[in-house]
Design a protein around this motif. Structure first.
Motif, PDB file in Angstrom:
ATOM      1  N   SER A 104       0.816  -1.212   0.000  1.00 57.34           N
ATOM      2  CA  SER A 104       0.000   0.000   0.000  1.00 57.34           C
ATOM      3  C   SER A 104       0.851   1.264   0.000  1.00 57.34           C
ATOM      4  O   SER A 104       0.308   2.366  -0.087  1.00 57.34           O
ATOM      5  CB  SER A 104      -0.926   0.015   1.221  1.00 57.34           C
ATOM      6  OG  SER A 104      -0.185   0.122   2.423  1.00 57.34           O
ATOM      7  N   ASP A 105       2.160   1.120   0.063  1.00 58.43           N
ATOM      8  CA  ASP A 105       3.049   2.281   0.180  1.00 58.43           C
ATOM      9  C   ASP A 105       4.268   2.101  -0.714  1.00 58.43           C
ATOM     10  O   ASP A 105       5.319   1.631  -0.263  1.00 58.43           O
ATOM     11  CB  ASP A 105       3.476   2.444   1.643  1.00 58.43           C
ATOM     12  CG  ASP A 105       4.205   3.755   1.902  1.00 58.43           C
ATOM     13  OD1 ASP A 105       4.683   4.379   0.930  1.00 58.43           O
ATOM     14  OD2 ASP A 105       4.307   4.145   3.084  1.00 58.43           O
ATOM     15  N   PRO A 106       4.188   2.494  -2.002  1.00 55.71           N
ATOM     16  CA  PRO A 106       5.322   2.309  -2.915  1.00 55.71           C
ATOM     17  C   PRO A 106       6.602   2.999  -2.461  1.00 55.71           C
ATOM     18  O   PRO A 106       7.695   2.471  -2.677  1.00 55.71           O
ATOM     19  CB  PRO A 106       4.800   2.912  -4.222  1.00 55.71           C
ATOM     20  CG  PRO A 106       3.321   2.778  -4.144  1.00 55.71           C
ATOM     21  CD  PRO A 106       2.990   2.995  -2.695  1.00 55.71           C
ATOM     22  N   ALA A 107       6.478   4.158  -1.826  1.00 54.63           N
ATOM     23  CA  ALA A 107       7.683   4.864  -1.379  1.00 54.63           C
ATOM     24  C   ALA A 107       8.398   4.080  -0.289  1.00 54.63           C
ATOM     25  O   ALA A 107       9.635   3.927  -0.310  1.00 54.63           O
ATOM     26  CB  ALA A 107       7.315   6.261  -0.873  1.00 54.63           C
ATOM     27  N   PHE A 108       7.622   3.556   0.670  1.00 51.83           N
ATOM     28  CA  PHE A 108       8.208   2.725   1.721  1.00 51.83           C
ATOM     29  C   PHE A 108       8.827   1.469   1.129  1.00 51.83           C
ATOM     30  O   PHE A 108       9.937   1.063   1.498  1.00 51.83           O
ATOM     31  CB  PHE A 108       7.128   2.341   2.733  1.00 51.83           C
ATOM     32  CG  PHE A 108       7.552   1.309   3.734  1.00 51.83           C
ATOM     33  CD1 PHE A 108       8.264   1.663   4.864  1.00 51.83           C
ATOM     34  CD2 PHE A 108       7.250  -0.041   3.538  1.00 51.83           C
ATOM     35  CE1 PHE A 108       8.664   0.700   5.785  1.00 51.83           C
ATOM     36  CE2 PHE A 108       7.642  -1.003   4.451  1.00 51.83           C
ATOM     37  CZ  PHE A 108       8.357  -0.631   5.578  1.00 51.83           C
ATOM     38  N   ALA A 109       8.112   0.845   0.191  1.00 51.11           N
ATOM     39  CA  ALA A 109       8.611  -0.379  -0.426  1.00 51.11           C
ATOM     40  C   ALA A 109       9.931  -0.146  -1.139  1.00 51.11           C
ATOM     41  O   ALA A 109      10.864  -0.947  -1.022  1.00 51.11           O
ATOM     42  CB  ALA A 109       7.573  -0.934  -1.397  1.00 51.11           C
ATOM     43  N   GLY A 114      13.787  -1.933  -2.268  1.00 44.44           N
ATOM     44  CA  GLY A 114      14.238  -1.754  -3.649  1.00 44.44           C
ATOM     45  C   GLY A 114      15.677  -2.193  -3.856  1.00 44.44           C
ATOM     46  O   GLY A 114      16.425  -2.458  -2.914  1.00 44.44           O
ATOM     47  N   GLY A 115      16.088  -2.260  -5.125  1.00 38.37           N
ATOM     48  CA  GLY A 115      17.470  -2.596  -5.458  1.00 38.37           C
ATOM     49  C   GLY A 115      17.881  -3.994  -5.059  1.00 38.37           C
ATOM     50  O   GLY A 115      19.061  -4.224  -4.738  1.00 38.37           O
ATOM     51  N   GLY A 116      16.946  -4.933  -5.059  1.00 39.44           N
ATOM     52  CA  GLY A 116      17.275  -6.312  -4.698  1.00 39.44           C
ATOM     53  C   GLY A 116      17.216  -6.606  -3.214  1.00 39.44           C
ATOM     54  O   GLY A 116      17.440  -7.754  -2.795  1.00 39.44           O
ATOM     55  N   ARG A 117      16.907  -5.582  -2.403  1.00 40.48           N
ATOM     56  CA  ARG A 117      16.879  -5.805  -0.950  1.00 40.48           C
ATOM     57  C   ARG A 117      15.732  -6.707  -0.533  1.00 40.48           C
ATOM     58  O   ARG A 117      15.812  -7.361   0.514  1.00 40.48           O
ATOM     59  CB  ARG A 117      16.813  -4.461  -0.214  1.00 40.48           C
ATOM     60  CG  ARG A 117      18.105  -3.654  -0.281  1.00 40.48           C
ATOM     61  CD  ARG A 117      18.091  -2.492   0.689  1.00 40.48           C
ATOM     62  NE  ARG A 117      17.073  -1.504   0.357  1.00 40.48           N
ATOM     63  CZ  ARG A 117      17.207  -0.536  -0.546  1.00 40.48           C
ATOM     64  NH1 ARG A 117      18.334  -0.431  -1.230  1.00 40.48           N
ATOM     65  NH2 ARG A 117      16.242   0.341  -0.768  1.00 40.48           N
ATOM     66  N   PHE A 122      14.088 -11.521   2.388  1.00 41.69           N
ATOM     67  CA  PHE A 122      13.370 -12.786   2.512  1.00 41.69           C
ATOM     68  C   PHE A 122      14.333 -13.944   2.761  1.00 41.69           C
ATOM     69  O   PHE A 122      14.003 -14.880   3.498  1.00 41.69           O
ATOM     70  CB  PHE A 122      12.498 -13.038   1.284  1.00 41.69           C
ATOM     71  CG  PHE A 122      11.114 -12.468   1.420  1.00 41.69           C
ATOM     72  CD1 PHE A 122      10.077 -13.245   1.901  1.00 41.69           C
ATOM     73  CD2 PHE A 122      10.863 -11.150   1.098  1.00 41.69           C
ATOM     74  CE1 PHE A 122       8.800 -12.718   2.058  1.00 41.69           C
ATOM     75  CE2 PHE A 122       9.595 -10.603   1.242  1.00 41.69           C
ATOM     76  CZ  PHE A 122       8.556 -11.384   1.726  1.00 41.69           C
ATOM     77  N   ALA A 123      15.518 -13.902   2.177  1.00 43.62           N
ATOM     78  CA  ALA A 123      16.496 -14.949   2.458  1.00 43.62           C
ATOM     79  C   ALA A 123      16.888 -14.932   3.935  1.00 43.62           C
ATOM     80  O   ALA A 123      16.993 -15.990   4.574  1.00 43.62           O
ATOM     81  CB  ALA A 123      17.727 -14.772   1.577  1.00 43.62           C
ATOM     82  N   ARG A 124      17.070 -13.740   4.514  1.00 48.84           N
ATOM     83  CA  ARG A 124      17.380 -13.644   5.945  1.00 48.84           C
ATOM     84  C   ARG A 124      16.216 -14.157   6.786  1.00 48.84           C
ATOM     85  O   ARG A 124      16.408 -14.838   7.798  1.00 48.84           O
ATOM     86  CB  ARG A 124      17.707 -12.195   6.331  1.00 48.84           C
ATOM     87  CG  ARG A 124      19.028 -11.678   5.811  1.00 48.84           C
ATOM     88  CD  ARG A 124      19.485 -10.455   6.595  1.00 48.84           C
ATOM     89  NE  ARG A 124      18.520  -9.358   6.513  1.00 48.84           N
ATOM     90  CZ  ARG A 124      18.499  -8.439   5.556  1.00 48.84           C
ATOM     91  NH1 ARG A 124      19.387  -8.484   4.564  1.00 48.84           N
ATOM     92  NH2 ARG A 124      17.605  -7.471   5.572  1.00 48.84           N
ATOM     93  N   THR A 125      15.008 -13.824   6.361  1.00 49.38           N
ATOM     94  CA  THR A 125      13.822 -14.292   7.076  1.00 49.38           C
ATOM     95  C   THR A 125      13.768 -15.813   7.092  1.00 49.38           C
ATOM     96  O   THR A 125      13.485 -16.433   8.129  1.00 49.38           O
ATOM     97  CB  THR A 125      12.557 -13.717   6.430  1.00 49.38           C
ATOM     98  OG1 THR A 125      12.556 -12.294   6.573  1.00 49.38           O
ATOM     99  CG2 THR A 125      11.297 -14.299   7.066  1.00 49.38           C
ATOM    100  N   TYR A 126      14.053 -16.431   5.963  1.00 45.84           N
ATOM    101  CA  TYR A 126      14.001 -17.890   5.879  1.00 45.84           C
ATOM    102  C   TYR A 126      15.108 -18.530   6.717  1.00 45.84           C
ATOM    103  O   TYR A 126      14.889 -19.572   7.335  1.00 45.84           O
ATOM    104  CB  TYR A 126      14.101 -18.341   4.424  1.00 45.84           C
ATOM    105  CG  TYR A 126      12.758 -18.424   3.729  1.00 45.84           C
ATOM    106  CD1 TYR A 126      12.218 -19.644   3.352  1.00 45.84           C
ATOM    107  CD2 TYR A 126      12.020 -17.274   3.458  1.00 45.84           C
ATOM    108  CE1 TYR A 126      10.980 -19.720   2.724  1.00 45.84           C
ATOM    109  CE2 TYR A 126      10.797 -17.331   2.830  1.00 45.84           C
ATOM    110  CZ  TYR A 126      10.274 -18.560   2.462  1.00 45.84           C
ATOM    111  OH  TYR A 126       9.054 -18.634   1.848  1.00 45.84           O
ATOM    112  N   ARG A 127      16.269 -17.911   6.765  1.00 49.25           N
ATOM    113  CA  ARG A 127      17.311 -18.451   7.640  1.00 49.25           C
ATOM    114  C   ARG A 127      16.879 -18.373   9.106  1.00 49.25           C
ATOM    115  O   ARG A 127      17.161 -19.275   9.901  1.00 49.25           O
ATOM    116  CB  ARG A 127      18.632 -17.715   7.411  1.00 49.25           C
ATOM    117  CG  ARG A 127      19.316 -18.099   6.107  1.00 49.25           C
ATOM    118  CD  ARG A 127      20.744 -17.575   6.049  1.00 49.25           C
ATOM    119  NE  ARG A 127      20.784 -16.135   5.848  1.00 49.25           N
ATOM    120  CZ  ARG A 127      20.801 -15.543   4.653  1.00 49.25           C
ATOM    121  NH1 ARG A 127      20.779 -16.286   3.549  1.00 49.25           N
ATOM    122  NH2 ARG A 127      20.831 -14.240   4.555  1.00 49.25           N
TER     123      ARG A 127
END
Length: 266
Positions: A104-109, A114-117, A122-127
């Protein structure tokens, strides 16, 4: 796996009939995965009501549960198993627990993901599914419920039914003897349902100038995400079974009960 048509429960699937090594399969009617149950309506979904769900395991955070509380099927009980409790306690709310807010917030996203973050996050979350105390407690409790003597059908879910739920499914299928290829196929197979469920949010996000790649990274599941968790298991425990025994605290006899209950021979 059997997708179950439902009007008020998103992404509902019976893990039954998934092929296992040696010619067996997962026993149908005992383990179901889905998105959240905040809209469940027995009158509108008699097929779901007839599944006989005895236990619902909710992997969501307190904030998610408070915002959209589950409607548990009649006769069922609710087990709270907050995978992200540790991260929330330290002031970090993973994107997997705030999909609608992100979209709901493109600027926050863009600023945060952005930039692959997004992929890195998500990789950190899965670890952390493997390493954090709250995740280990949550997934151990989930397996403990499946191992209970006389346990009936169990449904487990998070918000979209893809990340926290996807890892729970990976643990279970691996324990039961599914091949890595089968496990990954089940993990990825939720993408169409999840993308359909979030289609309107994604459209609104991109209409406001949001990056469609960020949206895809947030609402989809990818082999790289699953690989991050599997790599963490290998690094910390060597095998999935040792992770379940040592990391999740599930004793060998409980693992055997799960296998006996949830598998059929070829």
């Amino acid at each position: 796996m059997t997708a179950i048509p439902a009007h008020t429960v998103a992404n509902l699937r019976d893990l039954g009939s998934i092929a296992l090594a040696g010619g067996g399969s997962v026993r149908p009617g005992l383990a179901f995965r889905s998105g959240m149950l905040d809209r469940f309506d027995a009158a509108a979904d008699p097929v779901v009501a007839a599944l006989g769900i005895r236990t619902v395991v909710d992997f969501r955070t307190e904030a998610e549960r408070r915002s959209r509380p589950d409607r548990v099927p009649a006769g069922g009980r609710l087990l709270l198993a907050d995978v992200f409790a540790d991260q929330v306690a330290f002031g970090r709310m993973p994107a997997a627990a705030q999909l609608k807010q992100v979209l709901s917030d493109p600027a926050f996203a863009e600023r945060e993901l952005g930039g692959g973050r997004a992929q890195e996050l998500f990789a950190r979350t899965y670890r952390a599914f493997v390493s954090s105390d709250s995740a280990r407690h949550a997934y151990g409790a989930f397996l403990g419920e499946l191992a209970e003597e006389g346990a009936g059908p169990l449904l487990f879910h998070c918000t979209a039914g893809k990340d926290r739920t996807g890892w729970a499914t990976t643990i279970l299928l691996t324990l039961l003897g599914a091949t890595p290829e089968t496990v990954e196929a089940e993990y990825l197979s939720v993408n169409p349902a999840v993308r359909q469920a979030f289609a309107s949010l994604v459209e609104g996000f991109t209409a406001q100038g949001g990056d469609p790649e960020i949206a895809l990274a947030v609402i989809g599941v990818f082999p790289e995400y699953l690989a991050a968790a599997l790599d963490e298991v290998a690094a910390r425990h060597g095998t999935m079974e040792r992770y379940v025994r040592e990391g999740l605290g599930v004793p060998p006899e409980a693992i055997e009960r799960i296998r006996e209950r949830l598998t059929t021979t070829g």
